[in-house]
Design a protein around this motif. Structure first.
Motif, PDB file in Angstrom:
ATOM      1  N   TYR A 433       0.873  -1.168   0.000  1.00 58.42           N
ATOM      2  CA  TYR A 433       0.000   0.000   0.000  1.00 58.42           C
ATOM      3  C   TYR A 433       0.912   1.220   0.000  1.00 58.42           C
ATOM      4  CZ  TYR A 433      -3.257   3.522   1.887  1.00 58.42           C
ATOM      5  OH  TYR A 433      -4.010   4.659   2.099  1.00 58.42           O
ATOM      6  N   GLU A 469      -9.287  -4.772  10.313  1.00 54.58           N
ATOM      7  CA  GLU A 469      -9.717  -6.156  10.404  1.00 54.58           C
ATOM      8  C   GLU A 469      -8.596  -7.103   9.970  1.00 54.58           C
ATOM      9  OE1 GLU A 469     -13.386  -8.844   8.652  1.00 54.58           O
ATOM     10  OE2 GLU A 469     -12.341  -7.446   7.366  1.00 54.58           O
ATOM     11  N   ALA A 487      -4.512  -5.377  -5.643  1.00 53.43           N
ATOM     12  CA  ALA A 487      -5.215  -4.934  -4.444  1.00 53.43           C
ATOM     13  C   ALA A 487      -4.212  -4.650  -3.320  1.00 53.43           C
ATOM     14  CB  ALA A 487      -6.200  -6.003  -3.990  1.00 53.43           C
ATOM     15  N   TYR A 489      -2.819  -4.510   0.500  1.00 53.87           N
ATOM     16  CA  TYR A 489      -2.967  -5.370   1.669  1.00 53.87           C
ATOM     17  C   TYR A 489      -1.803  -5.175   2.638  1.00 53.87           C
ATOM     18  CZ  TYR A 489       0.450  -8.187  -0.856  1.00 53.87           C
ATOM     19  OH  TYR A 489       1.581  -8.593  -1.530  1.00 53.87           O
ATOM     20  N   HIS A 502      -4.664  -8.303   6.281  1.00 59.67           N
ATOM     21  CA  HIS A 502      -5.669  -7.238   6.218  1.00 59.67           C
ATOM     22  C   HIS A 502      -5.773  -6.723   4.787  1.00 59.67           C
ATOM     23  CE1 HIS A 502      -7.994  -3.658   7.016  1.00 59.67           C
ATOM     24  NE2 HIS A 502      -7.003  -2.877   6.589  1.00 59.67           N
ATOM     25  N   ARG A 503      -6.988  -6.728   4.276  1.00 60.00           N
ATOM     26  CA  ARG A 503      -7.185  -6.168   2.939  1.00 60.00           C
ATOM     27  C   ARG A 503      -7.402  -4.659   3.075  1.00 60.00           C
ATOM     28  NH1 ARG A 503     -10.848  -9.775   0.740  1.00 60.00           N
ATOM     29  NH2 ARG A 503      -9.099 -10.911  -0.145  1.00 60.00           N
ATOM     30  N   ILE A 504      -6.554  -3.885   2.534  1.00 59.15           N
ATOM     31  CA  ILE A 504      -6.633  -2.436   2.715  1.00 59.15           C
ATOM     32  C   ILE A 504      -7.630  -1.850   1.734  1.00 59.15           C
ATOM     33  CG2 ILE A 504      -5.344  -0.257   2.615  1.00 59.15           C
ATOM     34  CD1 ILE A 504      -2.814  -1.838   3.383  1.00 59.15           C
ATOM     35  N   LYS A 505      -8.633  -1.175   2.280  1.00 63.86           N
ATOM     36  CA  LYS A 505      -9.604  -0.519   1.407  1.00 63.86           C
ATOM     37  C   LYS A 505      -9.210   0.935   1.221  1.00 63.86           C
ATOM     38  CE  LYS A 505     -12.541  -4.011   3.047  1.00 63.86           C
ATOM     39  NZ  LYS A 505     -12.555  -4.414   4.462  1.00 63.86           N
ATOM     40  N   LYS A 506      -9.030   1.628   2.314  1.00 62.04           N
ATOM     41  CA  LYS A 506      -8.489   2.982   2.227  1.00 62.04           C
ATOM     42  C   LYS A 506      -7.865   3.346   3.569  1.00 62.04           C
ATOM     43  CE  LYS A 506     -12.874   5.043   3.488  1.00 62.04           C
ATOM     44  NZ  LYS A 506     -13.899   6.025   3.280  1.00 62.04           N
TER      45      LYS A 506
END
Ligand SMILES: [Zn+2]
Length: 561
Positions: A433, A469, A487, A489, A502-506
């Motif tokens: 990220y 999460e 994506a 993460y 953790h999947r990073i959304k923002k």
């Protein structure tokens, strides 16, 4: 019909003017390849002239094998002094024997006469047409010191490392070598009187295996052999890739009239439709350098030299900065057009972690493998906080090819053993990220500090506080299967192999991994949670790096056979 004449249409004018093939990019280039010239320049160039008269101009002539004869000759003087001129832009490989070394003054390549250019000892030549030509001059030498007319395992592995370790690498258009690759006759049509199990160079086979050229030309055996095309992928196990055509050419003007000049047209692979590129001809054969479709036997054979040379690369970096660039051919200082694309594939901008890039802080590099290297973290959480980094430009582990992943795992396992011997357990994390080049952070935590479960709890607790999460991923499961390509993460891997993902959304706190490790629950060095506060002098960094290299030496698998 190909437009224009050699003089009027944009040509591969190396160094003397910008290459302007762009506007005719989709049209195939028309090329000629030639075997040993051995000083018979008039015969060759008269022949080329006759061919061009009859069937239109060609763009380039590529000469492999011995360009010069062993006896001094007056013919060459006429070309050298400009009395005669090659009718086509001609590129030649360097000497294969001591007698002709004197003709090739500059190891990085140079103009020998008008329209006749020596490519250099080794490197890649790319026109703005996009055509990529990799060249390796000389014959194989396994003994040090390597004579001026030979290449070594190091030369081959540095070419492979430079070109083949990026995720985008698919192959090159043309490979030029003087010797035949050993074993090229395996699974193929008969190579006549040449026994490819005995003659030829295993290093060239290894280079061809790695580079996957669409055309590979060689000479020196005084015979013509066009092998059936061979495939570069393993059927049913790998996606289809383009095939390789190996063509050996005879010597110019040979009395048996064996073929020494080969005409072909080619569209650079980077301009080709993928489906078109990988089309398999009906007569395609198994790869000659692989044993029954399994692991490349040749690849195995030269693994040791590859690693050895990677070490050499490491010393080059320390002692002669910038050496690496010139080994790919000319470097910018000697070229009036530094933008000429003669470099290995590169990241879109400056990169601090591509090993070949000038931005790398070389003094922090502590170990170099075939695809990856280790460097001390700048402003690390501890003196032995290291990073595992791919040599080529990859953004995340998701992009890594199988062989790079394998080496990453090898480094991880080795570091675990290394740190374990020093009473520490390894915590590894990656944040994909706002990062540019993959960095696997490896932080040793003294066993006396806390248990693995404490580390896990600390991550989970602090993640909850920040509403991050974290998913628990079972041991041995692959990040690739969880993260989508592209994506963002974050994950942390514990010394047991368990991972928290953790999947990073923002909006992910960039320092999260570091903050947790610095916290009281683990290393208890809260003031170190920001790396910028941990910076030390370059001298101190050098001392730490030296110490790490020495300590790590007994574990250094790159020194093994
Ligand atoms: Zn990079």
């Amino acid at each position: 019909m190909f437009p224009g004449s050699a003089d009027s249409h944009p040509n591969f004018r190396w160094q003397s003017q910008p290459i302007l093939f762009g506007q005719m990019a989709q049209k195939p280039l028309r090329l000629l390849a030639c075997g040993d010239v051995e000083g018979k320049f008039d015969i060759l160039f008269n022949r080329v002239q006759a061919i061009q008269k009859k069937s239109g101009n060609f763009d380039l002539l590529l000469c492999v094998g011995n360009f010069f004869g062993s006896t001094p000759d007056a013919e060459w003087e006429e070309y050298k002094t400009g009395i005669k001129k090659a009718p086509i832009q001609t590129y030649v490989l360097g000497a294969n024997n001591q007698e002709t070394v004197k003709y090739f003054q500059d190891a990085d390549g140079c103009e020998l006469a008008e329209n006749i250019t020596y490519l250099g000892r080794k490197g890649i030549f790319t026109g703005s047409s996009g055509l990529q030509i990799v060249y390796l001059s000389g014959t194989e030498s396994l003994n040090e010191p390597v004579p001026g007319y030979s290449f070594s395992p190091k030369d081959v592995s540095s070419l492979r490392t430079m070109l083949c370790t990026t995720s985008q690498f698919k192959g090159v258009d043309i490979l030029l070598t003087s010797p035949w690759p050993k074993y090229v006759g395996n699974f193929g049509n008969s190579s006549g009187e040449v026994d490819t199990k005995k003659c030829g160079s295993a290093l060239v086979s290894s280079l061809a295996t790695g580079l996957k050229p669409r055309y590979h030309f060689a000479a020196l055996e005084k015979t013509y052999y066009e092998r059936l095309p061979y495939r570069n992928h393993i059927v049913l196990q790998e996606n289809a890739q383009h095939v390789t055509r190996f063509i050996a050419l005879a010597n110019v003007g040979n009395p048996e009239k064996k073929k020494y000049l080969y005409a072909f047209s080619i569209v650079p692979m980077k301009l080709m439709d993928a489906a078109e590129l990988v089309k398999q001809p009906p007569d395609v054969t198994e790869n000659p350098y692989r044993k029954s479709g399994q692991e490349a036997s040749i690849g195995k054979q030269i693994l040791a030299p590859v690693e050895e040379s990677a070490c050499q690369f490491f010393f080059d970096l320390n002692e002669k900065q910038g050496r690496k660039r010139s080994s790919t051919g000319r470097d910018s200082k000697s070229s009036p057009h530094p933008k000429l694309p003669r470099k290995p594939p590169q990241p879109p901008g400056p990169c601090w972690f591509c090993l070949a890039s000038p931005e790398v802080e070389k003094h922090l590099v502590v170990n170099i493998g075939t695809h990856c290297y280790l460097a001390l973290a700048k402003g690390g959480l501890s003196d032995d906080h290291v990073l595992i980094l791919p040599i080529g430009h990859y953004q995340s582990v998701v992009e890594l090819s199988a062989e790079v992943v394998e080496e990453v795992e090898k480094y991880k396992a080795t570091l675990r053993r290394f740190f374990k011997s020093r009473g520490k357990r390894c915590v590894v994390f990656e944040r994909n990220y706002k990062s540019h080049h993959l960095q696997l952070q490896v932080i040793p935590v003294p066993v006396s500090c806390c248990a693995t479960d404490d580390i896990k709890d600390a991550f989970i607790t602090q993640a909850q506080e920040q509403q991050i999460e974290l998913l628990e991923i079972p041991e041995h499961s692959d990040i690739k299967q969880i993260a989508q390509p592209g994506a963002a993460y974050f994950y942390v891997e514990l010394d047991t192999g368990e991972k928290l993902f953790h999947r990073i959304k923002k909006n992910f706190p960039l320092q999260f991994g570091r903050e947790v490790l610095a916290s009281e629950a683990i290393l208890n060095v809260p003031d170190k949670s920001d790396w910028r506060q941990c910076q030390i002098s370059k001298e101190d960094e050098e001392t730490l790096a030296r110490r790490f290299r020495k300590d790590f030496e007994p574990y250094d698998f790159t020194l093994d056979d």
